[in-house]
Each structure stands twice: as C-alpha cells, then as structure tokens.
Write a protein that holds these residues in place. Sequence first.
Motif, PDB file in Angstrom:
ATOM      1  N   HIS B  61      30.455 -12.137  -1.367  1.00  0.00           N
ATOM      2  CA  HIS B  61      29.288 -12.803  -1.966  1.00  0.00           C
ATOM      3  C   HIS B  61      29.792 -14.131  -2.510  1.00  0.00           C
ATOM      4  N   PHE B  62      29.164 -15.240  -2.118  1.00  0.00           N
ATOM      5  CA  PHE B  62      29.713 -16.522  -2.591  1.00  0.00           C
ATOM      6  C   PHE B  62      29.420 -16.777  -4.068  1.00  0.00           C
ATOM      7  N   ILE B  63      28.485 -16.027  -4.642  1.00  0.00           N
ATOM      8  CA  ILE B  63      28.330 -16.034  -6.105  1.00  0.00           C
ATOM      9  C   ILE B  63      28.172 -14.587  -6.578  1.00  0.00           C
ATOM     10  N   ARG B  65      26.616 -11.395  -7.880  1.00  0.00           N
ATOM     11  CA  ARG B  65      25.239 -10.889  -7.926  1.00  0.00           C
ATOM     12  C   ARG B  65      25.142  -9.516  -8.598  1.00  0.00           C
ATOM     13  N   GLY B  68      25.342  -3.588  -8.189  1.00  0.00           N
ATOM     14  CA  GLY B  68      24.285  -3.018  -7.348  1.00  0.00           C
ATOM     15  C   GLY B  68      24.069  -3.829  -6.089  1.00  0.00           C
ATOM     16  N   ALA B  69      24.044  -5.148  -6.249  1.00  0.00           N
ATOM     17  CA  ALA B  69      23.843  -6.029  -5.097  1.00  0.00           C
ATOM     18  C   ALA B  69      24.995  -5.884  -4.109  1.00  0.00           C
ATOM     19  N   ALA B  70      26.211  -5.755  -4.653  1.00  0.00           N
ATOM     20  CA  ALA B  70      27.391  -5.622  -3.786  1.00  0.00           C
ATOM     21  C   ALA B  70      27.339  -4.303  -3.006  1.00  0.00           C
ATOM     22  N   LYS B  72      24.692  -2.671  -2.217  1.00  0.00           N
ATOM     23  CA  LYS B  72      23.600  -2.795  -1.244  1.00  0.00           C
ATOM     24  C   LYS B  72      24.064  -3.569   0.001  1.00  0.00           C
ATOM     25  N   THR B  73      24.853  -4.616  -0.219  1.00  0.00           N
ATOM     26  CA  THR B  73      25.408  -5.369   0.910  1.00  0.00           C
ATOM     27  C   THR B  73      26.301  -4.459   1.750  1.00  0.00           C
ATOM     28  N   GLU B  76      24.207  -2.119   3.789  1.00  0.00           N
ATOM     29  CA  GLU B  76      23.610  -2.825   4.933  1.00  0.00           C
ATOM     30  C   GLU B  76      24.653  -3.020   6.041  1.00  0.00           C
ATOM     31  N   ALA B  77      25.883  -3.329   5.612  1.00  0.00           N
ATOM     32  CA  ALA B  77      26.969  -3.503   6.583  1.00  0.00           C
ATOM     33  C   ALA B  77      27.243  -2.185   7.307  1.00  0.00           C
ATOM     34  N   LYS B 169      15.690  -2.279  -5.822  1.00  0.00           N
ATOM     35  CA  LYS B 169      15.308  -3.676  -6.091  1.00  0.00           C
ATOM     36  C   LYS B 169      16.292  -4.382  -7.032  1.00  0.00           C
ATOM     37  N   ASP B 171      19.931  -5.405  -9.069  1.00  0.00           N
ATOM     38  CA  ASP B 171      21.231  -5.881  -8.604  1.00  0.00           C
ATOM     39  C   ASP B 171      22.421  -5.474  -9.463  1.00  0.00           C
ATOM     40  N   ILE B 224      11.463  -2.889 -17.312  1.00  0.00           N
ATOM     41  CA  ILE B 224      10.683  -3.960 -16.679  1.00  0.00           C
ATOM     42  C   ILE B 224      10.487  -3.682 -15.192  1.00  0.00           C
ATOM     43  N   SER B 225      11.587  -3.309 -14.529  1.00  0.00           N
ATOM     44  CA  SER B 225      11.500  -3.134 -13.074  1.00  0.00           C
ATOM     45  C   SER B 225      10.731  -1.877 -12.692  1.00  0.00           C
TER      46      SER B 225
END
Lengths: 120, 226
Positions: B61-63, B65, B68-70, B72-73, B76-77, B169, B171, B224-225
């Motif tokens: 990830h270039f920034i 995130r 959770g986001a990692a 999820k990536t 997906e991979a 949803k 991250d 919130i989410s």
Amino acid sequence: MIKTVSILQIIVALTALAFLLTGIFKYIKRQRSQTFFKLMASVIIWGSIFVFSIFPSITHSLSAKLGFGESLNTLIFIGFVIIFIILTKIINIIERIEKNISEIVRKEALSKINQTKTND
Amino acid sequence: MNKNPKIYIIIPAFNEESVIVGVLKEVRNAGYNNIIVIDDGSHDATYNKAGSMDNVISLKHFINRGKGAAIKTGIEAAKIFDADIVVTLDGDGQHNPKDIAKMIELIENGNDVVLGTRLKNSKGMPKHKILANYIGNFFTWTIYGLWVTDSQSGFRAYSKYALNLIDTKTDRYEYDSEIIREIHRNNLKYAEIPIEVRYTEYSMNKKNKMNFKNGIKTVIKMLISN
C-alpha cells in the motif's frame, strides 16, 4: 450584572476562551491552516459562547428583541438538530472519501499481481 | 472442498522489517508456501525484505490504510489466485504458525470461519489486554449481535464460501469486529479455537498497536459504520 457565577459557567467560559485565544494565536503565527474566515467563525462562535456563559441573561433580552419570546429553547433545540444533521453528512462524506482512497491504494497494490499474470 | 485445497496465508505488516523475515520463515517451516504479505505503507524495508523471500508475494500500500484494509487487499489477492482457504495472521510474530493446521482442519470439517481466540488460553496474557478484550467483545456483541470470546484477534481462517460472502467496509481495527457482524449476518458456521500468543517486548512496544485511545476510536467507528 454578574450575580452568582456557577462552576459550569466558569468551565464553559474558560473553554471558550481557550479556543478563542488558540484561534487568534494561530492566525498571528500565520499558520497555514488558519484562514481569516476560520478566525472570524471562531471569534463569532467561541466569543458568543464566552459572553453568554458569563452573562446568561443576555439570551433572554436578545430573544425578546429578535421576536422569539419564550420559544428560545425550541430554537436552541432546532440548532442542535441542524448541527447533528450537518455532522452526520460530514461523517458520511469522510467515510466515502476514505473508502475511495483505500480502493485506489488496493487497486494499485493488486496491479502487481495482475501484471505478472498478464505477462505469464 | 478439494482434497488438496489451495491455502494462502495473509500477513498484514506495518514497519515490521526487524521481524518479518523470521515470521515468514516460521510460516514456511510450518508447511505453507503460498504467503502474501501486505506492507501497509511502512517507512522501513518491510516490503523489500518480505519480497526477497522465496514463494512470498509482497504487495505494498503506498500509504497506510490500516490493518483491515491490508487484510482486505490480501484476501482480494488470494481470490485472484483462486484460494480455497485463507488464513490471516499478524506480522509482528505474536501468532504461532503451528496453530494454522488446527484452523485448516476445522475449515475442512465444514466450518466457514475459524476464529483464533486468546482468551481460551490467556496464560501469560497481560491483564490490561484481557480486560480490553472483554470490553471489545462486549461492544461487538452489543453492536453486531454475536458473542465471541475474542472479537479482536487477527488470527483467523476463512473458507472460499465465506470469502465470497463477507463484505466489509471498514479499514482499521474495527475490521476484526466487522467480520463478526458478517458471520452473524450471513449465518456462517464458525468455530473458535485457543491459540498461542507470544507477547514479546517488540510486539508490546509497537506504537500502532491497539491502545485505549484506539479502542475508543474503534467503538465510535463501529457505531457510526453500523
């Protein structure tokens, strides 16, 4: 004009003063994040809170002059509802932007695999 | 389920250059060769060190995130590689890869999700972590409606069926609780197994670890989410 000042009034006044002074100092220091518009908004909002906390009776005379009479509480309630709606909208916008950023970052990370697969 | 399922190990990592090679070696020694490391915007050499290992797919990830986001990536991979089973574990070496075998066995026996739980074997676990876990479990149960013994554990296994249904949803740390919501929402069959957790000086001193402030943030985001 000040009859008895409660602890709550002092806390609110000090908090308002702290935010007010922070905003002014930021502007004097010419911090990038502090624009003239933000300073004015800060002065109006925190300044009003400071004045109303020290002189709460002003609200009644102001309410009478503006023609709201005794319905000032309703007005304050409506104000809170509007703030809540705006806050919810802002949170939704931020969430959407955050989600989009993550999607872009993910797509870029996965492009390495897709590229390798295409080359194979 | 295939007789020889494709198993992928997903490891999210953030500034783990000093331990990542050791973690990957341990995973390989445990018998798993399909490993995907997601460097979540590290400022150090995590990405290069992970990429230098054989049979390791290192993504970046270039920034930053969030964990959770990692994950999820990584998932997906793994989907691109048509994985049958995905196991996620932390990149700081606190999870013991020897526990993976038990998780896979439970997936092969018909479970959709296996949750590694620290509280069923909390020996050596710091008291504040135990308390934080119970609080996390309480909020997860209150907000998402399913009681589990470790809602914040990152050591989990998923079947292909579960991976196709789970839709998250968020991250950051609230991701772990969101998975619990998805298990509940999709009526997925799940199991909890005790896992070994190694609390080293390194893992305890990491700045980005879940602390009180992050805990409050996580609960607010969950509310919130939802």
